[in-house]
Motif scaffolding. Structure first.
Motif, PDB file in Angstrom:
ATOM      1  N   ASN A   8       0.824  -1.218   0.000  1.00  0.00           N
ATOM      2  CA  ASN A   8       0.000   0.000   0.000  1.00  0.00           C
ATOM      3  C   ASN A   8       0.852   1.259   0.000  1.00  0.00           C
ATOM      4  O   ASN A   8       0.557   2.228  -0.709  1.00  0.00           O
ATOM      5  N   GLU A   9       1.921   1.263   0.793  1.00  0.00           N
ATOM      6  CA  GLU A   9       2.819   2.414   0.820  1.00  0.00           C
ATOM      7  C   GLU A   9       3.519   2.571  -0.519  1.00  0.00           C
ATOM      8  O   GLU A   9       3.724   3.686  -1.005  1.00  0.00           O
ATOM      9  N   ARG A  10       3.892   1.450  -1.122  1.00  0.00           N
ATOM     10  CA  ARG A  10       4.596   1.488  -2.401  1.00  0.00           C
ATOM     11  C   ARG A  10       3.722   2.104  -3.488  1.00  0.00           C
ATOM     12  O   ARG A  10       4.212   2.844  -4.343  1.00  0.00           O
ATOM     13  N   ARG A  11       2.434   1.801  -3.458  1.00  0.00           N
ATOM     14  CA  ARG A  11       1.524   2.370  -4.471  1.00  0.00           C
ATOM     15  C   ARG A  11       1.351   3.873  -4.298  1.00  0.00           C
ATOM     16  O   ARG A  11       1.186   4.596  -5.277  1.00  0.00           O
ATOM     17  N   ARG A  12       1.374   4.339  -3.055  1.00  0.00           N
ATOM     18  CA  ARG A  12       1.099   5.754  -2.794  1.00  0.00           C
ATOM     19  C   ARG A  12       2.357   6.630  -2.775  1.00  0.00           C
ATOM     20  O   ARG A  12       2.252   7.847  -2.868  1.00  0.00           O
ATOM     21  N   ALA A  13       3.502   6.016  -2.629  1.00  0.00           N
ATOM     22  CA  ALA A  13       4.733   6.790  -2.447  1.00  0.00           C
ATOM     23  C   ALA A  13       5.103   7.572  -3.698  1.00  0.00           C
ATOM     24  O   ALA A  13       4.939   7.079  -4.821  1.00  0.00           O
ATOM     25  N   PRO A  14       5.620   8.783  -3.538  1.00  0.00           N
ATOM     26  CA  PRO A  14       6.062   9.565  -4.707  1.00  0.00           C
ATOM     27  C   PRO A  14       7.354   9.013  -5.294  1.00  0.00           C
ATOM     28  O   PRO A  14       8.040   8.178  -4.676  1.00  0.00           O
ATOM     29  N   GLU A  15       7.695   9.489  -6.472  1.00  0.00           N
ATOM     30  CA  GLU A  15       8.862   8.974  -7.189  1.00  0.00           C
ATOM     31  C   GLU A  15      10.149   9.117  -6.384  1.00  0.00           C
ATOM     32  O   GLU A  15      10.996   8.212  -6.394  1.00  0.00           O
ATOM     33  N   SER A  16      10.321  10.221  -5.689  1.00  0.00           N
ATOM     34  CA  SER A  16      11.550  10.427  -4.925  1.00  0.00           C
ATOM     35  C   SER A  16      11.740   9.348  -3.872  1.00  0.00           C
ATOM     36  O   SER A  16      12.849   8.830  -3.679  1.00  0.00           O
ATOM     37  N   VAL A  17      10.667   8.993  -3.178  1.00  0.00           N
ATOM     38  CA  VAL A  17      10.734   7.953  -2.149  1.00  0.00           C
ATOM     39  C   VAL A  17      11.025   6.595  -2.785  1.00  0.00           C
ATOM     40  O   VAL A  17      11.862   5.822  -2.303  1.00  0.00           O
ATOM     41  N   LEU A  18      10.338   6.287  -3.872  1.00  0.00           N
ATOM     42  CA  LEU A  18      10.557   5.002  -4.540  1.00  0.00           C
ATOM     43  C   LEU A  18      12.008   4.852  -4.987  1.00  0.00           C
ATOM     44  O   LEU A  18      12.616   3.785  -4.818  1.00  0.00           O
ATOM     45  N   LEU A  19      12.568   5.894  -5.563  1.00  0.00           N
ATOM     46  CA  LEU A  19      13.960   5.835  -6.018  1.00  0.00           C
ATOM     47  C   LEU A  19      14.914   5.585  -4.859  1.00  0.00           C
ATOM     48  O   LEU A  19      15.766   4.696  -4.912  1.00  0.00           O
ATOM     49  N   ALA A  20      14.779   6.377  -3.810  1.00  0.00           N
ATOM     50  CA  ALA A  20      15.694   6.273  -2.682  1.00  0.00           C
ATOM     51  C   ALA A  20      15.588   4.913  -2.004  1.00  0.00           C
ATOM     52  O   ALA A  20      16.606   4.276  -1.687  1.00  0.00           O
ATOM     53  N   VAL A  21      14.369   4.456  -1.775  1.00  0.00           N
ATOM     54  CA  VAL A  21      14.171   3.179  -1.086  1.00  0.00           C
ATOM     55  C   VAL A  21      14.607   2.011  -1.969  1.00  0.00           C
ATOM     56  O   VAL A  21      15.172   1.020  -1.487  1.00  0.00           O
ATOM     57  N   ALA A  22      14.367   2.108  -3.273  1.00  0.00           N
ATOM     58  CA  ALA A  22      14.760   1.032  -4.185  1.00  0.00           C
ATOM     59  C   ALA A  22      16.270   0.809  -4.163  1.00  0.00           C
ATOM     60  O   ALA A  22      16.741  -0.326  -4.037  1.00  0.00           O
ATOM     61  N   VAL A  23      17.058   1.878  -4.289  1.00  0.00           N
ATOM     62  CA  VAL A  23      18.512   1.695  -4.333  1.00  0.00           C
ATOM     63  C   VAL A  23      19.061   1.322  -2.959  1.00  0.00           C
ATOM     64  O   VAL A  23      20.026   0.549  -2.849  1.00  0.00           O
ATOM     65  N   ALA A  24      18.454   1.851  -1.902  1.00  0.00           N
ATOM     66  CA  ALA A  24      18.881   1.468  -0.557  1.00  0.00           C
ATOM     67  C   ALA A  24      18.672  -0.028  -0.348  1.00  0.00           C
ATOM     68  O   ALA A  24      19.537  -0.724   0.208  1.00  0.00           O
ATOM     69  N   GLY A  25      17.541  -0.541  -0.809  1.00  0.00           N
ATOM     70  CA  GLY A  25      17.264  -1.970  -0.679  1.00  0.00           C
ATOM     71  C   GLY A  25      18.254  -2.818  -1.459  1.00  0.00           C
ATOM     72  O   GLY A  25      18.708  -3.872  -0.982  1.00  0.00           O
ATOM     73  N   GLN A  26      18.613  -2.369  -2.666  1.00  0.00           N
ATOM     74  CA  GLN A  26      19.612  -3.107  -3.456  1.00  0.00           C
ATOM     75  C   GLN A  26      20.943  -3.187  -2.710  1.00  0.00           C
ATOM     76  O   GLN A  26      21.579  -4.251  -2.644  1.00  0.00           O
TER      77      GLN A  26
END
Length: 266
Positions: free
Chosen positions: A49-67
């Motif tokens: 649910n958070e992933r669907r609502r999150a803005p692009e900036s959050v998705l980018l930062a969290v995606a690379v942090a997870g990698q």
């Protein structure tokens, strides 16, 4: 000359137009693949649910942090983190300025919540149950160098592994014209004061002066590097992808460069 900060790279994450993760980027840089269409960043650390609502900036930062965390094999809940961005979420900032000028009562509380500079750090620490320290910094056009200096200093001073994530998105409206950011990019590193099996060491020395940006001679890489401030890290990311010892410079502030010796273990 300042003493060098010695840190080892335990994890890397990256998202760029044409490369959705570090492995894709490395394959392109080493000549084994071509840039491909990229989809919405996969910020798997966030609940659906958070992933669907999150803005692009959050998705980018969290995606690379997870990698970067997955590559390191470390527990995200225990790692201090530094999130760096020159301008934060420019799309939301432009929306807020426009709405406040026209109809202030219509301002979305959710968008206001996502506009703050530490929103990605907040999403990350909540999702990963991280109770270690977190920082959200800005350094203008030199933001990646500023973030790298902050994270490396924390790693060495506190003798602990540190996560760095640097991200920026394309600007829009008058703000986009002022910042000249034309595309999204994000990168993350897990830095450690100890080798513990890591293959690459960075010796980072702050030095006076600004050497200016260096063209890499590759249209794709040079285009990304010019697209936003966090993408100035491309020169370091290429060096890591090629796994060759080298020396390079990155700006960290007005009048301050980082001389970085990239040392690959034999």
């Amino acid at each position: 000359m300042s003493a060098a900060l010695s840190v080892w790279v335990k994890g890397i994450g990256l998202w760029a137009p044409g490369a959705s993760d570090w492995h894709a980027f490395r394959d392109i840089v080493t000549g084994g693949a071509s840039p491909a269409a990229t989809e919405r960043p996969m910020a798997d650390a966030l609940p659906p649910n958070e992933r669907r609502r999150a803005p692009e900036s959050v998705l980018l930062a969290v995606a690379v942090a997870g990698q970067a965390i997955r590559m390191s094999g470390l527990d995200a809940a225990t790692l201090p983190c530094v999130f760096a961005s020159a301008h934060g979420d420019q799309v939301i900032t432009d929306y807020m300025c426009d709405t406040l000028a026209r109809a202030p009562a219509e301002l979305s509380p959710t968008r206001f919540h996502n506009s703050v500079h530490n929103a990605p750090a907040g999403y990350w620490t909540i999702a990963t149950h991280c109770h270690a320290s977190s920082s959200a910094i800005s350094g203008g056009e030199d933001v990646f160098g500023a973030g790298l200096l902050e994270a490396a200093t924390l790693a060495v001073a506190d003798d602990q592994d540190v996560l760095l994530a640097s991200y920026d998105i394309a600007g829009t409206g008058p703000l986009g014209g002022m910042t000249s950011t034309t595309g999204p990019f994000a990168v993350a590193l897990v830095l450690s004061p100890r080798a513990d099996g890591a293959a690459v060491r960075l010796a980072i020395t702050p030095e006076p002066g600004n050497s200016g940006s260096e063209a890499l001679g590759d249209p794709w890489l040079d285009g990304i590097a010019a697209s936003n401030p966090s993408a100035r890290s491309i020169i370091l990311m290429r060096a890591l992808a090629l796994t060759r010892s080298t020396a390079l410079r990155l700006p960290a502030a007005n009048g301050l460069d980082l001389h970085i010796d990239v040392e690959v273990a034999a």
